[in-house]
Enzyme design. Structure first.
Site, PDB file in Angstrom:
ATOM      1  N   SER A 158       0.881  -1.110  -0.044  1.00 25.57           N
ATOM      2  CA  SER A 158      -0.019  -0.128   0.017  1.00 25.57           C
ATOM      3  C   SER A 158       0.852   1.178  -0.014  1.00 25.57           C
ATOM      4  O   SER A 158       1.408   1.511  -0.812  1.00 25.57           O
ATOM      5  CB  SER A 158      -0.872  -0.219   1.073  1.00 25.57           C
ATOM      6  OG  SER A 158      -2.083   0.814   0.838  1.00 25.57           O
ATOM      7  N   HIS A 199      -7.681  -5.828  -0.165  1.00 26.03           N
ATOM      8  CA  HIS A 199      -6.424  -4.866  -0.178  1.00 26.03           C
ATOM      9  C   HIS A 199      -5.288  -5.555  -0.148  1.00 26.03           C
ATOM     10  O   HIS A 199      -4.777  -6.227   0.770  1.00 26.03           O
ATOM     11  CB  HIS A 199      -6.560  -3.824   0.799  1.00 26.03           C
ATOM     12  CG  HIS A 199      -5.470  -2.767   0.747  1.00 26.03           C
ATOM     13  ND1 HIS A 199      -4.747  -2.326  -0.386  1.00 26.03           N
ATOM     14  CD2 HIS A 199      -4.618  -2.307   1.612  1.00 26.03           C
ATOM     15  CE1 HIS A 199      -4.038  -1.306  -0.402  1.00 26.03           C
ATOM     16  NE2 HIS A 199      -3.957  -1.273   0.987  1.00 26.03           N
ATOM     17  N   ASP A 225      -9.282  -4.077  -5.427  1.00 30.03           N
ATOM     18  CA  ASP A 225      -8.623  -3.640  -4.282  1.00 30.03           C
ATOM     19  C   ASP A 225      -9.473  -2.072  -4.214  1.00 30.03           C
ATOM     20  O   ASP A 225      -9.411  -1.423  -4.949  1.00 30.03           O
ATOM     21  CB  ASP A 225      -7.145  -3.187  -4.793  1.00 30.03           C
ATOM     22  CG  ASP A 225      -6.506  -2.977  -3.366  1.00 30.03           C
ATOM     23  OD1 ASP A 225      -7.047  -1.956  -2.465  1.00 30.03           O
ATOM     24  OD2 ASP A 225      -5.373  -3.296  -3.005  1.00 30.03           O
TER      25      ASP A 225
END
Length: 519
Positions: free
Chosen positions: A233, A488, A460
């Site tokens: 991320s 995610h 996502d």
């Protein structure tokens, strides 16, 4: 809801840690006025110091001590507070590791970062990566984590007390009138003022560029010729920034749940709004097939309508939770968003929604508290404080004031009828930040870097798949690995295809074939 472009790895999304977004840095010391009318501190430059300037840091010896469980060791590393003044004040950064278990030749150190910004890399190492990464990877790498500056154990940014954060998280982020708009902007200003009051010294020095420079000091202190790294991320932006600064020092970089550094804060927030809408539709499509679905059993559109009606009802009349705090629209929305990061949380969300619709908001409140990292005693981790501090320094704000939000509401609501308004208004927070942004949106090519592996998940919510496509297209040596699924990030989430491709790359440096897709 307080999205703040908060990105977190799915493995710890609801249970423990956190993640998020960025830019680059330059500028000179000065002050200017921000939207709150207060003097804004202009962050100092993050110009590259010479090897001689940093020698005192790169040659330091870490003192390791046992910590946590099993074979974890911890140490404290020093870095310049201001890289433009390396001979000036220093900052202490917390580091942890688990040594390679063998057998086989040790490849080096594998740094990990779960994202945020604001997520504790050490917490991630101790709760998952240090013992949970595949055994062949742990056999040949020392697993290493460093909490970025301003985060968790590394001189954390502080802003509000627990009771103040409770009040802040309850502020209505879909204002219906001028009074509610004023209350929201006051909350953002008070938050920013609290950060400036409690952490004014460090606020100008928590950019992603500076965190990447810290990583290079740690690489040298550990004795590694190249940086090997898994970032999730926001951690992908941190890794890409490192590659931009030091392309010749790139080893094996996995960027999972990728950010797109080339887009503005406004574009980023709007893209993420659409990402959560996509994730919610996946949840709703699954929910309506369940006979106990609290959003009905008819269609995704009907489920969306029912959720919006529920949000309006708790906006008008919050429901009890068994605590002194009630569940209003802001916390209810945050609870739903928290469950969008991983489909494993969908059953919990169905139950929590069913109870909340029957006047028991405890389940959704628990999900919201996990998102904010609030413990049972009312103490918050510094996740949201560091998150805002890094975001607002890395990129100019999405909006200068409420009028600009109002003008953009339609585009956000088109991106997500369910979450659009809340995401639009929560994007206003950096307008009142006391430190002027030093970064800007730009392409990252990292020419000359070794092969880099970019991973994207098609549905996502927090890092939309098109961001992975974009980053892979920018990086000169990147290969895109695609996971066709929900949630995610992709590594360690149950796909043997994904895990095998990433493990092979980490162990022998061979990226998967271009265009490889897994499910």
């Amino acid at each position: 809801m307080d999205s703040r472009r908060l990105l977190r790895t799915s493995a710890i999304a609801v249970a423990t840690a956190g993640l998020l977004i960025s830019g680059c840095s330059s500028g000179s010391s000065s002050t200017s006025a921000n939207a709150s009318g207060h003097a804004a501190i202009k962050a100092g430059p993050a110009d590259a110091p010479s090897a001689e300037d940093l020698a005192a840091y790169t040659t330091q010896k870490l003192t390791w001590r046992a910590c946590g469980v099993a074979t974890f060791e911890c140490a404290t590393m020093k870095a310049p507070l201001d890289y433009a003044k390396p001979a000036g004040a220093s900052i202490k950064l917390a580091v942890a590791r688990v040594k390679a278990t063998g057998p086989g030749n040790r490849i080096g150190s594998l740094m990990v970062n779960p994202g945020g910004p604001g997520g504790s890399a050490i917490g991630y190492l101790q709760s998952y990566a240090g013992l949970g990464y595949p055994a062949p990877v742990r056999a040949q790498y020392d697993m290493v984590a460093m909490d970025p500056r301003g985060v968790a154990r590394s001189e954390p940014v502080e802003c509000l007390t627990g009771p103040q954060m409770d009040a802040y998280t309850e502020v209505d982020q879909t204002p219906d009138d001028a009074a509610e708009q004023a209350a929201l902007t006051k909350a953002f200003k008070d938050f920013a003022h609290g950060c400036q009051t409690k952490s004014g010294t460090i606020l100008p020095h928590v950019s992603t560029v500076e965190a990447a420079r810290d990583m290079d000091i740690l690489r040298q202190v550990l004795g590694d010729q190249k940086l090997h790294y898994v970032g999730a991320s926001y951690g992908t932006f941190l890794g890409a920034t490192y590659a931009e600064l030091y392309p010749a020092r790139v080893g094996r970089l996995v960027l999972d749940g990728a950010m797109d550094p080339s887009i503005s804060s406004l574009e980023m927030n709007r893209d993420q709004t659409a990402g959560f809408e996509t994730a919610f539709k996946s949840f709703a499509a699954d929910c309506v097939k369940q006979k106990e679905c609290p959003l009905g059993t008819e269609s995704v559109e009907d489920a969306s309508d029912r959720l919006r009606t529920f949000f309006k009802s708790v906006d008008a009349k919050p429901v009890p939770t068994g605590q002194s705090r009630q569940l209003g629209e802001a916390l209810a929305t945050t609870g739903v968003i928290a469950a969008m990061y991983d489909q494993a949380a969908w059953p919990e969300l169905r139950t929590a929604l069913a109870h909340a619709m029957n006047h028991d908001g405890a389940g959704l409140l628990a999900l919201a508290d996990s998102y904010y990292e609030r413990d049972a005693k009312g103490k918050y981790a510094n996740l949201m404080f560091a998150n805002a501090a890094v975001n607002c320094l890395d990129l100019p704000p999405s909006f200068a004031g409420p009028a600009e939000v109002t003008a953009s509401l339609r585009s956000f609501e088109q991106a997500s009828p369910v979450f659009g308004a809340g995401f639009a208004w929560s994007s206003l927070n950096c307008a009142y930040w006391p430190v002027k942004a030093t970064g800007s949106a730009h392409r990252i090519e990292a020419k000359g870097a070794a092969p880099i592996l970019v991973v994207g998940t098609t549905r996502d919510p927090a890092t939309p798949y098109k961001w992975a496509e974009s980053l892979a297209g920018q990086l000169s040596s990147a290969t895109l690995l695609t996971y066709e699924g929900d949630g995610h990030t992709a590594y360690g989430r149950g796909s043997d295809c994904i895990d095998t491709a990433i493990n092979t790359y980490l162990l022998d440096g061979t990226p998967p074939a271009k265009g490889k897709r897994c499910s």
